[in-house]
Design a protein around this motif. Structure first.
Motif, mmCIF file in Angstrom:
data_model
loop_
_atom_site.group_PDB
_atom_site.id
_atom_site.type_symbol
_atom_site.label_atom_id
_atom_site.label_comp_id
_atom_site.label_asym_id
_atom_site.label_seq_id
_atom_site.Cartn_x
_atom_site.Cartn_y
_atom_site.Cartn_z
ATOM 1 N N SER A 92 32.362 50.125 25.931
ATOM 2 C CA SER A 92 32.711 48.859 26.572
ATOM 3 C C SER A 92 34.151 48.866 27.054
ATOM 4 O O SER A 92 34.457 48.459 28.180
ATOM 5 C CB SER A 92 32.481 47.718 25.584
ATOM 6 O OG SER A 92 32.916 46.484 26.119
ATOM 7 N N LYS A 96 35.515 48.730 31.020
ATOM 8 C CA LYS A 96 36.505 47.754 31.486
ATOM 9 C C LYS A 96 37.670 48.468 32.167
ATOM 10 O O LYS A 96 38.159 48.034 33.221
ATOM 11 C CB LYS A 96 37.026 46.936 30.311
ATOM 12 C CG LYS A 96 36.056 45.913 29.761
ATOM 13 C CD LYS A 96 36.683 45.123 28.620
ATOM 14 C CE LYS A 96 35.720 44.070 28.080
ATOM 15 N NZ LYS A 96 36.326 43.298 26.967
ATOM 16 N N GLU A 101 39.579 46.084 34.715
ATOM 17 C CA GLU A 101 39.778 44.912 33.859
ATOM 18 C C GLU A 101 40.761 45.235 32.738
ATOM 19 O O GLU A 101 40.932 46.394 32.360
ATOM 20 C CB GLU A 101 38.442 44.478 33.254
ATOM 21 C CG GLU A 101 37.401 44.031 34.254
ATOM 22 C CD GLU A 101 36.112 43.629 33.558
ATOM 23 O OE1 GLU A 101 36.209 43.014 32.464
ATOM 24 O OE2 GLU A 101 35.031 43.956 34.079
ATOM 25 N N PHE A 103 42.002 45.906 29.090
ATOM 26 C CA PHE A 103 41.264 46.512 27.983
ATOM 27 C C PHE A 103 42.245 46.867 26.865
ATOM 28 O O PHE A 103 43.451 46.979 27.065
ATOM 29 C CB PHE A 103 40.533 47.781 28.447
ATOM 30 C CG PHE A 103 41.469 48.938 28.729
ATOM 31 C CD1 PHE A 103 41.691 49.931 27.772
ATOM 32 C CD2 PHE A 103 42.146 49.030 29.936
ATOM 33 C CE1 PHE A 103 42.553 50.974 28.030
ATOM 34 C CE2 PHE A 103 43.017 50.062 30.201
ATOM 35 C CZ PHE A 103 43.225 51.050 29.241
#
Length: 601
Positions: A92, A96, A101, A103
């Protein structure tokens, strides 16, 4: 217009495909020579495969851990959830990162871990993923051992040791395709590093007689007696167990009572005489001490039956007689280092039982007499392993030097094995010339009878402090030893832990000065006055708990050597004119450091 940063992927392209292909072929040629060097002694019967028993022990030990987790379905599911859950969190976080994104890393390496210092381990998503995947799996495996119930302490310690060795070997830093620094080095040099590395790899397998003997230093830069073990002196006595060296004085007067040093026979004595700046022996001579040192033989089949008793009588007690002949002094102060200190402790108990009062004091360097809290070497000691070792030693009458050297290196494999594997064979670089690591590789053999006795009576059965040790029909009791003891431990020692040395102090019947040095088994002892790196702690008699003693102890920066010298001088301060080696009574045999220390295993 601002310059755009070059694509970081360009660092992982082959710059010269033809040269790269040519060097890969040369590297494979050297790999073939390495394989031939490995197989040759096995085809001729000069060695055996030797790993079957060890692999069986590892499998059996780790099976105990697995059985505990698999015995209960709930525990099995819990173990799986932990591992897969960590991996899913990592996936995950990586997704990201790849999508731009914010992280957070799932796991970070220990700041002291030197394996992942290259910036690409963090900056490159692929290498960061590989690193975290490894760290998560390593943590899970360690937890599986730590939390497995129904395991006795020895089995748990062995399982932990084996898991740590496996994980150290599987680190992505050890492989070309998963180490960014190695990959860049290989591609930018068109594989020249691999050619050099495979050449050294083949040479080191040949040098190890079919087993890899990793070079930790540039051995060509050192010569015993020329830039190591240089303190002037003479060999004034020898037998088939040891040579006895007396060092030449450098002061006009010397302390009347001479000093005898008993080094370990597991290593060579010149750890105490590495070079003029680091030499404890040279410094002791400069302080007006008449110094004698036992240089143990590097044994072969002729010493197969030499036991602990032989090493005591033909080593220490013979040396005491030689000191008396050379100096005319009946009393002697002594130093014992590591297993040499254990033998000295046994000798003190023997002298106390037989009425021999010639040894007036003993200094013990990182020495264990009680093995209740012994160090990490205990993972190699149980009935099964000792019996296997005894069978191995019975074939030749001794244990090969590389066996002990490998054991010590494995205790710190991330410092003493894998960094050199990477540097030598993957980067293709010669190691830095380092005197301490040259000494570390200059291994000695172990005579079968002596080594078996030591492992069984000390590590396995702890007979000395349990009052069950007998030597030559004499029952030994440390409580009858009343001579002053200076007991030096090292705070980070993993071979003779500070706690173990502290607890061992309780068994002596006389005054004990417990001193704790900074650093470990070697650097804690070799901390010269001229270039001190560490500190030491003093805190009165070793009573109560070690934790309480340390909390109340006083820390002093610098070397403990002057503190020890003051303690020794207070015992017998009288001075006499300086003495020459042999004292005009014993004819010198050869110059120090003698021939025994030069013998290779």
């Amino acid at each position: 217009m601002a310059e755009t940063e070059p694509n970081p992927l360009l660092r992982y392209l082959v710059s010269d495909p033809d040269a790269f292909a040519h060097n890969l072929a040369k590297a494979f040629e050297q790999a073939g020579k390495a394989a031939a060097a490995y197989l040759k002694p096995r085809e001729t019967g000069d060695t055996d495969f030797g790993s079957t028993d060890e692999i069986t022990r590892i499998t059996k030990t780790l099976a105990h851990v697995g059985e505990w987790w698999l015995a209960d379905p709930a525990r099995t599911i819990e173990a799986q959830k932990r591992l897969v859950g960590g991996w899913m969190d990592l996936m995950s976080s990586t997704l990201k990162r790849l999508s731009g994104e914010p992280f957070e890393p799932t796991i970070r390496p220990d700041p002291k871990d030197k394996r992942f210092q290259d910036s690409e381990w963090n900056d490159n998503a692929f290498f960061d993923f590989v690193k975290q995947f490894y760290l998560l799996t390593s943590r899970w495996a360690g937890d599986m051992v730590e939390e497995a119930g129904d395991l006795d302490s020895h089995t748990r310690a062995k399982a932990d040791f084996y898991v740590r060795q496996i994980l150290a070997a599987l680190s992505p830093s050890n492989f070309l395709m998963t180490n960014p620094e190695l990959l860049r080095e290989t591609l930018t040099s068109s594989g020249e590093n691999l050619v050099r590395g495979m050449k050294m790899f083949a040479e080191d397998i040949a040098a190890g007689g079919g087993d890899l003997k990793i070079r930790q230093s540039d051995y060509s830069k050192f010569r015993i007696g020329e830039n190591l073990a240089m303190t002037p002196g003479k060999v004034i006595w020898q037998n088939d167990v040891c040579q006895i060296i007396q060092y030449a004085p450098t002061t006009e007067t010397v302390r009347r009572r001479p000093l005898l040093i008993v080094p370990p026979w597991i290593n060579k004595f010149y750890i105490l005489d590495l070079n003029p700046e680091k030499s404890f022996i040279r410094w002791a001579v400069s302080q007006g001490l008449t110094v004698f040192v036992i240089s143990w033989v590097n044994p072969d089949q002729r010493q197969a039956e030499k036991s602990f008793e032989h090493y005591m009588k033909e080593g220490i007690l013979t040396a005491v007689e030689v000191v008396e002949k050379s100096t005319g002094e009946r009393g002697v102060d002594t130093i014992g280092y590591c297993v040499g200190g254990t033998l000295l402790g046994v000798t003190l108990a023997w002298c106390a039982a037989t009425g021999d009062d010639r040894i007036k004091s003993a200094t013990l360097f990182t020495t264990q007499v009680d093995f209740t809290h012994a160090g990490e070497l205990k993972v190699f000691v149980d009935e099964e392993q000792i019996s296997s070792l005894e069978n191995q030693m019975s074939l030749r009458g001794f244990l090969e030097g590389r066996s002990m050297s490998t054991a010590f290196n494995l205790l710190r494999s991330n410092d003493l094995i894998w960094p050199y594997f990477i540097n030598n064979y993957l980067k293709g670089k010669e190691p830095f010339p380092f005197d301490l690591l040259y000494w570390n590789s200059d291994s000695t053999r172990m005579p079968a009878a002596n080594h078996s006795y030591y492992l069984r009576n000390c590590y396995l059965e702890n007979n000395l402090t349990r009052g069950r040790l007998e030597l030559g029909g004499v029952k030994l009791d440390l409580g009858k030893v009343t001579v002053p003891i200076y007991n030096l431990a090292a705070r980070e020692d993993h071979i003779a832990p500070a706690l173990s040395v502290f607890e061992g102090s309780r068994y002596f019947g006389g005054p004990v000065q417990y001193v704790l040095a900074g650093s470990g088994h070697i650097a804690g002892v070799i901390n010269p006055v001229g270039k001190p790196k560490y500190q030491y702690w003093t805190g009165g008699p070793p009573q109560g708990s070690f934790t309480d003693w340390l909390a109340a102890a006083s820390e002093t920066p610098g070397s403990w050597w002057p503190h020890w010298h003051a303690w020794l001088t207070d015992l017998a301060p009288e001075m006499v004119p300086a003495r020459q080696p042999g004292g005009g009574v014993l004819e010198p045999i050869e110059d120090a450091p003698g021939s025994y220390v030069r013998a290779k295993a």
